[in-house]
Design a protein around this motif. Structure first.
Motif, PDB file in Angstrom:
ATOM      1  N   SER A  10       1.048  -1.254   0.013  1.00 13.09           N
ATOM      2  CA  SER A  10       0.142   0.179  -0.045  1.00 13.09           C
ATOM      3  C   SER A  10       1.052   1.152   0.154  1.00 13.09           C
ATOM      4  O   SER A  10       2.273   1.093  -0.030  1.00 13.09           O
ATOM      5  CB  SER A  10      -1.002   0.007   1.190  1.00 13.09           C
ATOM      6  OG  SER A  10      -0.187   0.053   2.426  1.00 13.09           O
ATOM      7  N   THR A 102     -10.722  -2.739  -6.701  1.00 13.59           N
ATOM      8  CA  THR A 102      -9.569  -3.113  -5.575  1.00 13.59           C
ATOM      9  C   THR A 102      -8.886  -1.888  -4.928  1.00 13.59           C
ATOM     10  O   THR A 102      -8.638  -1.828  -3.977  1.00 13.59           O
ATOM     11  CB  THR A 102      -8.318  -4.085  -6.512  1.00 13.59           C
ATOM     12  OG1 THR A 102      -9.221  -5.207  -6.838  1.00 13.59           O
ATOM     13  CG2 THR A 102      -7.561  -4.484  -5.403  1.00 13.59           C
ATOM     14  N   THR A 106      -8.719  -1.281  -0.988  1.00 15.53           N
ATOM     15  CA  THR A 106      -7.451  -1.255  -0.102  1.00 15.53           C
ATOM     16  C   THR A 106      -7.221  -0.287   0.473  1.00 15.53           C
ATOM     17  O   THR A 106      -7.013  -0.438   1.577  1.00 15.53           O
ATOM     18  CB  THR A 106      -6.162  -1.436  -1.388  1.00 15.53           C
ATOM     19  OG1 THR A 106      -6.695  -2.675  -2.219  1.00 15.53           O
ATOM     20  CG2 THR A 106      -5.022  -1.525  -0.756  1.00 15.53           C
ATOM     21  N   PRO A 111      -4.828  -3.714   2.624  1.00 15.48           N
ATOM     22  CA  PRO A 111      -4.326  -4.836   1.642  1.00 15.48           C
ATOM     23  C   PRO A 111      -4.368  -6.038   2.357  1.00 15.48           C
ATOM     24  O   PRO A 111      -4.984  -7.003   1.507  1.00 15.48           O
ATOM     25  CB  PRO A 111      -3.183  -4.405   0.975  1.00 15.48           C
ATOM     26  CG  PRO A 111      -2.484  -3.290   2.068  1.00 15.48           C
ATOM     27  CD  PRO A 111      -3.525  -2.564   2.783  1.00 15.48           C
ATOM     28  N   LEU A 114      -7.740  -7.059   3.368  1.00 11.72           N
ATOM     29  CA  LEU A 114      -8.939  -7.244   2.311  1.00 11.72           C
ATOM     30  C   LEU A 114      -8.501  -8.583   1.621  1.00 11.72           C
ATOM     31  O   LEU A 114      -9.295  -9.195   1.326  1.00 11.72           O
ATOM     32  CB  LEU A 114      -8.657  -5.968   1.444  1.00 11.72           C
ATOM     33  CG  LEU A 114      -9.498  -6.096  -0.026  1.00 11.72           C
ATOM     34  CD1 LEU A 114     -11.035  -6.253   0.288  1.00 11.72           C
ATOM     35  CD2 LEU A 114      -9.169  -4.902  -0.796  1.00 11.72           C
ATOM     36  N   PRO A 151     -10.737  -8.640  -5.506  1.00  8.28           N
ATOM     37  CA  PRO A 151      -9.592  -8.253  -5.051  1.00  8.28           C
ATOM     38  C   PRO A 151      -8.382  -9.145  -5.141  1.00  8.28           C
ATOM     39  O   PRO A 151      -7.288  -8.579  -4.930  1.00  8.28           O
ATOM     40  CB  PRO A 151      -9.689  -7.578  -3.776  1.00  8.28           C
ATOM     41  CG  PRO A 151     -11.328  -7.626  -3.593  1.00  8.28           C
ATOM     42  CD  PRO A 151     -11.900  -8.632  -4.470  1.00  8.28           C
ATOM     43  N   LEU A 155      -4.460  -7.932  -5.572  1.00  8.37           N
ATOM     44  CA  LEU A 155      -3.556  -7.871  -4.158  1.00  8.37           C
ATOM     45  C   LEU A 155      -2.808  -9.064  -4.102  1.00  8.37           C
ATOM     46  O   LEU A 155      -1.459  -8.715  -3.553  1.00  8.37           O
ATOM     47  CB  LEU A 155      -4.634  -7.588  -3.214  1.00  8.37           C
ATOM     48  CG  LEU A 155      -5.321  -6.686  -2.915  1.00  8.37           C
ATOM     49  CD1 LEU A 155      -6.299  -6.735  -1.863  1.00  8.37           C
ATOM     50  CD2 LEU A 155      -4.420  -5.442  -2.704  1.00  8.37           C
ATOM     51  N   THR A 158       0.276  -7.121  -5.656  1.00  9.00           N
ATOM     52  CA  THR A 158       1.031  -5.989  -4.801  1.00  9.00           C
ATOM     53  C   THR A 158       1.775  -6.682  -3.817  1.00  9.00           C
ATOM     54  O   THR A 158       2.675  -6.139  -3.308  1.00  9.00           O
ATOM     55  CB  THR A 158      -0.473  -5.305  -4.228  1.00  9.00           C
ATOM     56  OG1 THR A 158      -1.150  -4.836  -5.216  1.00  9.00           O
ATOM     57  CG2 THR A 158       0.182  -4.136  -3.524  1.00  9.00           C
ATOM     58  N   ASP A 226       0.203  -4.740   7.629  1.00 11.04           N
ATOM     59  CA  ASP A 226      -0.982  -3.938   7.073  1.00 11.04           C
ATOM     60  C   ASP A 226      -1.179  -2.521   7.548  1.00 11.04           C
ATOM     61  O   ASP A 226      -1.033  -2.375   8.904  1.00 11.04           O
ATOM     62  CB  ASP A 226      -2.175  -4.656   7.382  1.00 11.04           C
ATOM     63  CG  ASP A 226      -3.189  -4.378   6.419  1.00 11.04           C
ATOM     64  OD1 ASP A 226      -3.665  -5.153   5.724  1.00 11.04           O
ATOM     65  OD2 ASP A 226      -4.039  -3.161   6.658  1.00 11.04           O
ATOM     66  N   PRO A 428      -2.167  -0.410  -6.073  1.00 11.09           N
ATOM     67  CA  PRO A 428      -3.168  -1.503  -6.260  1.00 11.09           C
ATOM     68  C   PRO A 428      -4.344  -0.967  -7.185  1.00 11.09           C
ATOM     69  O   PRO A 428      -5.024  -1.822  -7.840  1.00 11.09           O
ATOM     70  CB  PRO A 428      -3.890  -1.082  -4.639  1.00 11.09           C
ATOM     71  CG  PRO A 428      -2.659  -0.792  -3.805  1.00 11.09           C
ATOM     72  CD  PRO A 428      -1.755   0.053  -4.900  1.00 11.09           C
TER      73      PRO A 428
END
Length: 546
Positions: A10, A102, A106, A111, A114, A151, A155, A158, A226, A428
């Motif tokens: 993120s 997404t 996010t 992220p 999720l 997502p 993700l 990511t 996160d 994202p």
């Protein structure tokens, strides 16, 4: 525009502005940017890669695993095969709507939260699909499955990139690409085997242990990385317009062939709704301060050209992936299992070569690597354009194996171009948007290729039968030869008709293989219009080229 990618994938709360200029501030007070965590190491990185790859494979597999099971599902639930196809359509529509959300989700949820929540919800939806007592319940649960799956693929990219140092970003994308390309090929083979040997609900039940394992490992490794949720305004109008036009487009694509396309009033209405809805969506999102989908990414040269070349090539690739087994089964008499076997070796060279491509994509111009992929696909399809009705399995397998090499050079360099020059705040959203366009192109490719095959078959059949009358020496000689082998005249004529059908179908499919080969070669020009940052290996923030 160099920036550092946070390990959670993120953005820091004060990331760089998008290409359209500074965006309005979030309603919540600005917070200090979180500390940038280092990439994962050793066992943690290996387990994280395994978990993310398992979740991606499970997700992509479900886009195709039900295809060969529709007759069994329809028969068991007491509906027609046409009604049964909504098991596929419902998932595709819901998934297409969810994927481009997404970026917003996010920021709103975080992220890791999720992704893990999406995997667990996907497991629950899969279990409910297996338990469904009616077609209505199954379709409802497939809609849920498609929505929560949205997502997961963006993700997974990511989080996987965040697990590796920039120098190994190409290796990370190689892992991701292998699961994304091999899963659609394995889906029909695995789905057919499960349906034939166990029962159709198990095509959904197998997701339960895989998903629980993937979610558990992901949460245990990534939960401390996160950044948590942020207060992000919801673009209600944009969301409503997205649901409207994407839903109409996906239903039109999935039902077009069955309803004879624009000869059907329903298809015409869906096309108008999709077109008008898209235009309103475009106007709204480009002027909205907090859009649900960041369309301004298309103002970036690399994102636009990378996404365009990736999506057009994927539409060609996926259309041919669907077409070949259909032709093998309907024209050459292959069973679903043997058609799957003919497709299965496609992953061999992809698995062998993808790590090399991943290690070198930051050193070698990704446009050169993508050129190798497009030339490889063109060569494979040129070989297939020479197929005849008496082609052997060995001759079918040769281009299939070679196609794996082209696949290894396909996803990784093109994703590198798509992400080149993007900052972490955009990653994202960029992944979700590019995957949405790619998935939609795959659906369109499938419909276009199956429709074109049917149309070309009818055309070739008409040309072949024009001369099959009593005055045609070849036809008379063939009938005489068949009768001499012990067939009655009606049996000989029926056999000749089957031969004509087979020949027409083969001529049609080879036409499409030939056109596809030429289109792949033409796409090389699109790739070379991009200007990827050197040495970025697809990592966000790898440079400032637009």
């Amino acid at each position: 525009m160099a920036a550092t990618l946070a390990p959670d994938g993120s953005a820091p709360s004060q990331g760089p502005a998008g290409p359209a200029g500074p965006r309005p501030a979030s309603p919540q007070p600005a917070a200090a940017p979180p500390a940038v965590l280092p990439p994962l190491q050793g066992r943690a990185r290996a387990l994280g890669t395994l978990a993310l790859s398992l979740a991606t494979f499970m997700n992509v597999l479900d886009t195709s695993i039900a295809n060969v099971s529709i007759p069994a599902i329809a028969g068991d639930l007491g509906v027609s095969p046409t009604q049964g196809t909504w098991v596929i359509t419902s998932f595709a529509v819901a998934n297409a709507i969810a994927v481009p959300l997404t970026g917003w989700l996010t920021r709103r949820i975080g992220p890791v939260r999720l992704f893990t929540g999406s995997v667990l919800a996907f497991v629950l939806a899969s279990w409910l699909c297996g338990l469904a007592p009616s077609i209505e319940a199954l379709i409802a649960f497939r809609v849920l499955q498609g929505l929560v799956a949205g997502p997961m693929i963006p993700l997974s990219q990511t989080l996987l990139l965040s697990s590796y140092p920039p120098a190994l970003a190409g290796t990370a994308m190689a892992m991701w690409a292998m699961t994304t390309l091999v899963a659609p090929v394995m889906g029909p083979l695995l789905g057919g085997w499960i349906t034939d040997n166990i029962a159709w609900p198990w095509i959904f039940y197998i997701n339960v242990p895989v998903g629980l394992l993937a979610a558990g490992i992901t949460w245990s490794i990534y939960r401390r990385r996160d950044p948590g949720p942020r207060r992000v305004p919801l673009d209600v109008v944009g969301l409503g317009l997205l649901v409207l036009w994407v839903g109409a487009l996906q239903v039109m694509i999935d039902k077009g062939k069955e309803l004879d396309w624009f000869a059907s009033q329903q298809i015409v209405v869906l096309a108008v709704v999709a077109a008008v809805g898209f235009l309103f969506f475009l106007a709204w999102e480009l002027t909205e301060a907090n859009p649900i989908v960041e369309l301004r990414l298309f103002a970036r040269r690399n994102f636009l050209l990378g996404t365009a070349s990736l999506s057009l090539a994927y539409g060609l690739f996926f259309g041919n992936v669907v077409l070949l087994p259909l032709w093998l089964q309907q024209s050459l008499g292959y069973t679903a299992t043997w058609a799957g076997i003919a497709m299965a070796p496609v992953g061999l060279l992809a698995i062998v070569l993808s790590p090399w491509v991943g290690r070198n994509v930051g050193r070698i111009d990704p446009r050169r690597l993508a050129t190798v992929a497009f030339l490889g696909f063109g060569f494979v399809l040129w070989l297939r354009s020479g197929f005849t009705p008496d082609v052997t399995l060995q001759h079918v397998l040769v281009p299939t194996v070679l196609q794996g090499a082209a696949m290894a050079f396909f996803f990784i360099p093109l994703q590198s171009i798509v992400f080149s020059g993007l900052g972490p705040a955009q990653l994202p959203a960029a992944s979700g948007l590019s995957n949405f366009v790619r998935i939609t192109a795959g659906a369109i490719g499938t419909s276009v290729f199956t429709t074109a095959w049917e149309s070309r078959t009818a055309l070739h059949h008409a040309h072949l039968t024009e001369g099959l009358d009593a005055a045609n020496g070849a036809a008379v000689a063939t009938l005489a030869q068949l009768q001499a082998s012990g067939l009655t005249e009606p049996q000989a004529r029926a056999t000749l008709a089957r031969l004509v059908d087979q020949q027409a179908s083969t001529m049609a499919v080879t036409d499409l293989f030939h056109v596809s080969a030429l289109l792949f070669v033409a796409l090389i020009a699109v790739v070379w219009l991009a200007r990827p940052a050197r040495g970025s290996a697809g990592a966000a923030g790898g440079g400032g080229a637009h």
